[in-house]
Design a protein around this motif. Sequence first.
Motif, PDB file in Angstrom:
ATOM      1  N   SER A 201       0.745  -1.233  -0.045  1.00 22.46           N
ATOM      2  CA  SER A 201      -0.138  -0.034   0.114  1.00 22.46           C
ATOM      3  C   SER A 201       0.903   1.425   0.008  1.00 22.46           C
ATOM      4  N   ASP A 238      -8.481  -0.895  -1.269  1.00 27.95           N
ATOM      5  CA  ASP A 238      -8.674  -0.401   0.137  1.00 27.95           C
ATOM      6  C   ASP A 238      -8.535   1.180   0.051  1.00 27.95           C
ATOM      7  N   ARG A 241     -11.596   2.595  -1.266  1.00 25.47           N
ATOM      8  CA  ARG A 241     -12.511   2.736  -0.208  1.00 25.47           C
ATOM      9  C   ARG A 241     -12.460   4.109   0.692  1.00 25.47           C
ATOM     10  N   SER A 271      -4.352   0.191   5.492  1.00 24.68           N
ATOM     11  CA  SER A 271      -5.373  -0.767   6.126  1.00 24.68           C
ATOM     12  C   SER A 271      -4.471  -2.194   6.462  1.00 24.68           C
TER      13      SER A 271
END
Lengths: 294, 183, 183
Positions: A201, A238, A241, A271
């Motif tokens: 990420s 993620d 979102r 996350s």
Amino acid sequence: MDLIEGNQIETEGDGHTGGFAVHLENFEGPFDLLLQLISKHKLEVTEVALSAVTDEFIAYIRQLEQSGEGWRLDQATEFLVVAATLLDLKAAKLLPSGEVEDEADLALLEARDLLFARLLQYRAFKEIAATFSERIAATEKSFPRVVALDPALAALLPEVLIGVGPERFAAIADRVMAPKTPPVVPVEHIHRPLINVADESRKVIEFLRSHKSMSFRALCADADEPMVVIARFLALLDLYRTGSLRFEQVIALGELQISWIGTESGEVAVSDEFDIAIAPLEDSDELNNEDPND
Amino acid sequence: MTNSEIHRSIEAILMIVDEPVTETVLATILERPIEEVQAALSDLVSQYEDRGFQLRAINGGWRFYSHPDESAVVEKFVLDGQQARLTQAALETLAVIAYRQPVSRARVSAIRGVNVEAVMKTLINRGLIEEAGIEGESGATLYKTTSYFLERLGLNSLDDLPALAPYLPDLAALDEVLDSLTD
Amino acid sequence: MTNSEIHRSIEAILMIVDEPVTETVLATILERPIEEVQAALSDLVSQYEDRGFQLRAINGGWRFYSHPDESAVVEKFVLDGQQARLTQAALETLAVIAYRQPVSRARVSAIRGVNVEAVMKTLINRGLIEEAGIEGESGATLYKTTSYFLERLGLNSLDDLPALAPYLPDLAALDEVLDSLTD
């Protein structure tokens, strides 16, 4: 429930699956029996809660794991195949009939019956495969008489006909000398190093901040293994979102373009729901069990 | 006809061998006294009196042969049939020898995954391969192709054999891993 | 025992071959109608019932084999490399191909419910299946079983595969509709 008792003996006679049993509102018993009932039209597939069956199966596998018996790969595989078939079956039952182009086909056979047939087909080939195995074993018990051509008879023969040219001859050599790979279950994925979605990420954020917009392909250009691609994809979902990026895809299956619309700098909450505490094994299996659409 | 277990075992062994087998070897394999083996063999010889094949002892070993009375039909079969052409098994064995020569029979057998004894003898009898000395360590006989082989394949020398595609050993394994990922 | 001339001739010929011989070849060599040859072969099969060897038709041709009951004793002679067992997945995939051939990989995958690419590659590698042209519309490669497949299963032809029918009534019709659903 009386149905089940009526079929109990048959299942025990089968005696190959045994282990996994399901406990539903309208059915309780071995998984194998559930199949038999559905295939004999004694239980309506739309009334079977597949998610409940799946949950139970996962619980069952976990229980095996903890008991030290470990994964029963054969059972897991069989379950997946059968569950997929059941899902298909159920989908076809629930979907409007517009999904099937030829109305005449539908008139001929209900979708439900077709998919019962598919289930039966799978089981039939499974049974036939067992007879193949028996036949091969039986054949291996006999040896053919293979004797050399007698020199006296060879002397009578005209010139040998090799029957192929040099190129074809080379191709035969190629084929015959290629190593025979024995059938193996690839296990490399089990020992794959841990890929951390949270780490990926951070890389994704860094890339997107510096490029503003880039294709998924470009984003994964430096990924040296498929698990990295998967981790970055999960990371994107993620971040989507949290509203940090935008997806664009002009045509289905076309290039997926990602634009960064989040903050220019500073910490973005990453996350870790896809990652687990470092465990020695089964990391990829855990990851697969997560549903990224949740 | 009294065809007892020892008779059947002898029949089975002799039916699949190319080289004659001695009574001693049979007795050892069957774990029976040699006299019993000899008696069984002589029973079998008389049982086959009326057949198109015979059991004969040559150089101390036993083997099945066609009956001499049938030599005309056997010769006709050899000359008439497809026998001028090499069988698939012979062709494959010849290909291995051509590209691995000089090579021992055991090596060829290992590559082909089957017993190649009879097929190699046929290739020798047809003049396509010949002995090429002894392998240093193992003492195994080595084989090579003959000039007649080159002639029949229409080549001037072994150098004219087409090169084999370079084999990439890791490719197949890699493919399987990739496949497993696309499941 | 009625062992006439044709019986003896067949026995003599089959004693010297290194690969199976078809009924047609035998009939040609012996200059007899094929029916007579077939009758003689079937006579011989029953005459050998009590023996340590058998006459069997596999993959369209006849030859002598050792009797399966004698495998233990014969194995002491045969030093062939152990043939690797097929996995359950390979057997099931092979079964689908055997009964649906010629068939595309996608079709086999749909029936098996899993990706079969790696398994099919193994089957090709082991010589059990091979390519069989291209499917008209889709351009997909089709696959069929090989003659080696028949040999391994000891079958004379594909017609000798056990019938699927008892398990699957009216399957051909179902297949087409199933395909339309899975597309």
